[in-house]
Design an enzyme around this catalytic site. Sequence first.
Site, mmCIF file in Angstrom:
data_model
loop_
_atom_site.group_PDB
_atom_site.id
_atom_site.type_symbol
_atom_site.label_atom_id
_atom_site.label_comp_id
_atom_site.label_asym_id
_atom_site.label_seq_id
_atom_site.Cartn_x
_atom_site.Cartn_y
_atom_site.Cartn_z
ATOM 1 N N SER A 140 -13.457 -8.031 -3.508
ATOM 2 C CA SER A 140 -13.788 -7.028 -2.481
ATOM 3 C C SER A 140 -14.360 -7.740 -1.266
ATOM 4 C CB SER A 140 -14.849 -6.064 -3.017
ATOM 5 O OG SER A 140 -15.378 -5.291 -1.965
ATOM 6 N N TYR A 153 -22.548 -5.046 -7.471
ATOM 7 C CA TYR A 153 -21.109 -5.066 -7.157
ATOM 8 C C TYR A 153 -20.751 -6.341 -6.389
ATOM 9 C CZ TYR A 153 -16.591 -3.286 -5.445
ATOM 10 O OH TYR A 153 -15.253 -3.117 -5.154
ATOM 11 N N ALA A 155 -22.388 -9.181 -6.273
ATOM 12 C CA ALA A 155 -22.520 -10.378 -7.124
ATOM 13 C C ALA A 155 -21.303 -10.507 -8.040
ATOM 14 C CB ALA A 155 -23.799 -10.294 -7.949
ATOM 15 N N LYS A 157 -18.275 -9.382 -7.552
ATOM 16 C CA LYS A 157 -17.050 -9.684 -6.800
ATOM 17 C C LYS A 157 -17.089 -11.091 -6.193
ATOM 18 C CE LYS A 157 -14.833 -5.793 -7.489
ATOM 19 N NZ LYS A 157 -13.586 -5.791 -8.262
ATOM 20 N N ILE A 186 -10.469 1.005 0.996
ATOM 21 C CA ILE A 186 -9.128 1.511 0.683
ATOM 22 C C ILE A 186 -9.285 2.942 0.169
ATOM 23 C CG2 ILE A 186 -7.042 1.122 -0.710
ATOM 24 C CD1 ILE A 186 -7.650 -1.262 1.179
HETATM 25 P P1 NAD Z 1 -10.426 3.423 -9.184
HETATM 26 O O1 NAD Z 1 -11.762 3.974 -9.578
HETATM 27 O O2 NAD Z 1 -9.402 4.350 -8.651
HETATM 28 O O3 NAD Z 1 -9.793 2.642 -10.420
HETATM 29 C C1 NAD Z 1 -10.569 1.814 -11.256
HETATM 30 C C2 NAD Z 1 -9.727 1.426 -12.441
HETATM 31 O O4 NAD Z 1 -10.507 0.547 -13.281
HETATM 32 C C3 NAD Z 1 -9.299 2.608 -13.323
HETATM 33 O O5 NAD Z 1 -7.993 2.377 -13.810
HETATM 34 C C4 NAD Z 1 -10.263 2.535 -14.503
HETATM 35 O O6 NAD Z 1 -9.731 3.094 -15.706
HETATM 36 C C5 NAD Z 1 -10.431 1.031 -14.624
HETATM 37 N N1 NAD Z 1 -11.648 0.669 -15.343
HETATM 38 C C6 NAD Z 1 -12.928 0.906 -14.988
HETATM 39 N N2 NAD Z 1 -13.756 0.435 -15.945
HETATM 40 C C7 NAD Z 1 -12.967 -0.106 -16.910
HETATM 41 C C8 NAD Z 1 -13.206 -0.730 -18.157
HETATM 42 N N3 NAD Z 1 -14.453 -0.931 -18.619
HETATM 43 N N4 NAD Z 1 -12.151 -1.130 -18.911
HETATM 44 C C9 NAD Z 1 -10.873 -0.935 -18.464
HETATM 45 N N5 NAD Z 1 -10.579 -0.375 -17.284
HETATM 46 C C10 NAD Z 1 -11.613 0.040 -16.527
HETATM 47 O O7 NAD Z 1 -10.762 2.253 -8.156
HETATM 48 P P2 NAD Z 1 -9.815 1.519 -7.102
HETATM 49 O O8 NAD Z 1 -10.290 1.892 -5.763
HETATM 50 O O9 NAD Z 1 -8.394 1.646 -7.459
HETATM 51 O O10 NAD Z 1 -10.306 0.009 -7.338
HETATM 52 C C11 NAD Z 1 -9.521 -0.962 -8.013
HETATM 53 C C12 NAD Z 1 -10.169 -2.330 -7.815
HETATM 54 O O11 NAD Z 1 -10.214 -2.636 -6.436
HETATM 55 C C13 NAD Z 1 -11.606 -2.400 -8.323
HETATM 56 O O12 NAD Z 1 -11.829 -3.650 -8.927
HETATM 57 C C14 NAD Z 1 -12.410 -2.286 -7.058
HETATM 58 O O13 NAD Z 1 -13.683 -2.895 -7.180
HETATM 59 C C15 NAD Z 1 -11.528 -2.993 -6.078
HETATM 60 N N6 NAD Z 1 -11.759 -2.626 -4.690
HETATM 61 C C16 NAD Z 1 -11.581 -1.335 -4.289
HETATM 62 C C17 NAD Z 1 -11.836 -1.011 -2.950
HETATM 63 C C18 NAD Z 1 -11.648 0.394 -2.413
HETATM 64 O O14 NAD Z 1 -12.019 0.614 -1.251
HETATM 65 N N7 NAD Z 1 -11.103 1.316 -3.154
HETATM 66 C C19 NAD Z 1 -12.261 -1.995 -2.057
HETATM 67 C C20 NAD Z 1 -12.433 -3.293 -2.525
HETATM 68 C C21 NAD Z 1 -12.170 -3.595 -3.841
#
Ligand code: NAD
Length: 246
Positions: A140, A153, A155, A157, A186
Amino acid sequence: MIKSWALVTGGSGGIGSKISLDLARLGYNVVIFYVKNHGRVGETIKKLDKIGVASKSICVDVSNYNLVKDTVNDLILDLGGFDVLVNCAGITKDALLKDLTNSSWNEVIDTNLKSCFNVTKPVVSSMIKKNYGRIINISSVIAQTGAIGQSNYSASKSGLIGFTKSLALEYAKWNITVNTICPGFIKTSMTEEIPDKVKEKIIKKIPKLKFGLPNDVSRAVCFLASPNAEYITGSTINIDGGFSMV
Ligand code: NAD
């Protein structure tokens, strides 16, 4: 048509489901690990069927070392290993450090960072045997900028960036590349939780003046998984509309 398998953790999420579908369009069969959004994972599996690839969805907590080890090893026996791994599962549990609980710290570190150790360790062994692999870790922009209330979060990432670079050094000789993607804000359920007033303030700070879409991230994942990215390893690619520059 590619006939090998990709494993996408968090494949039921906003970003992970798009990555799963786009890897399938490249020809990969896809395994999804997830713990929530059972409805969406069902929809994604239907779409994967339509694209014409094989797929599996498995509800498995990626923070659980033994469960992940057994699940991945069974899959490797069954499917013959993975060519692509996308570590995308992630959560937030935000609080100022003074209010952050021990369990919120541990949950975020275990889900976002330790999970990558849990999943990558058995997967990389199968990649070594194939002398090929593409590992893409979804970090992230908060790993680089920090954010109020997100010390856990951030730490987790940031840890992923160091993890990526070490693996890139360890496994380059087996034709395994390892890269990090740092998305900015996103549009997914994760950012839906942000109050509208805070969103407006954030958007003003993004040079592109908007949140990104899951598509923006999945396109980069597909590029890193493709033969065109053969010489890219240990890199950190920002997909943040310029947010990390300001
Ligand atoms: P989301 O909440 O839509 O999806 C998260 C996914 O992680 C889900 O499929 C959930 O089932 C899975 N998950 C959570 N805990 C879990 C566990 N213990 N075991 C197995 N699966 C698990 O989130 P997203 O926005 O699609 O984010 C996806 C990734 O991108 C994450 O790692 C997030 O930190 C990263 N990210 C997202 C953004 C954003 O703005 N959305 C920005 C930077 C990074």
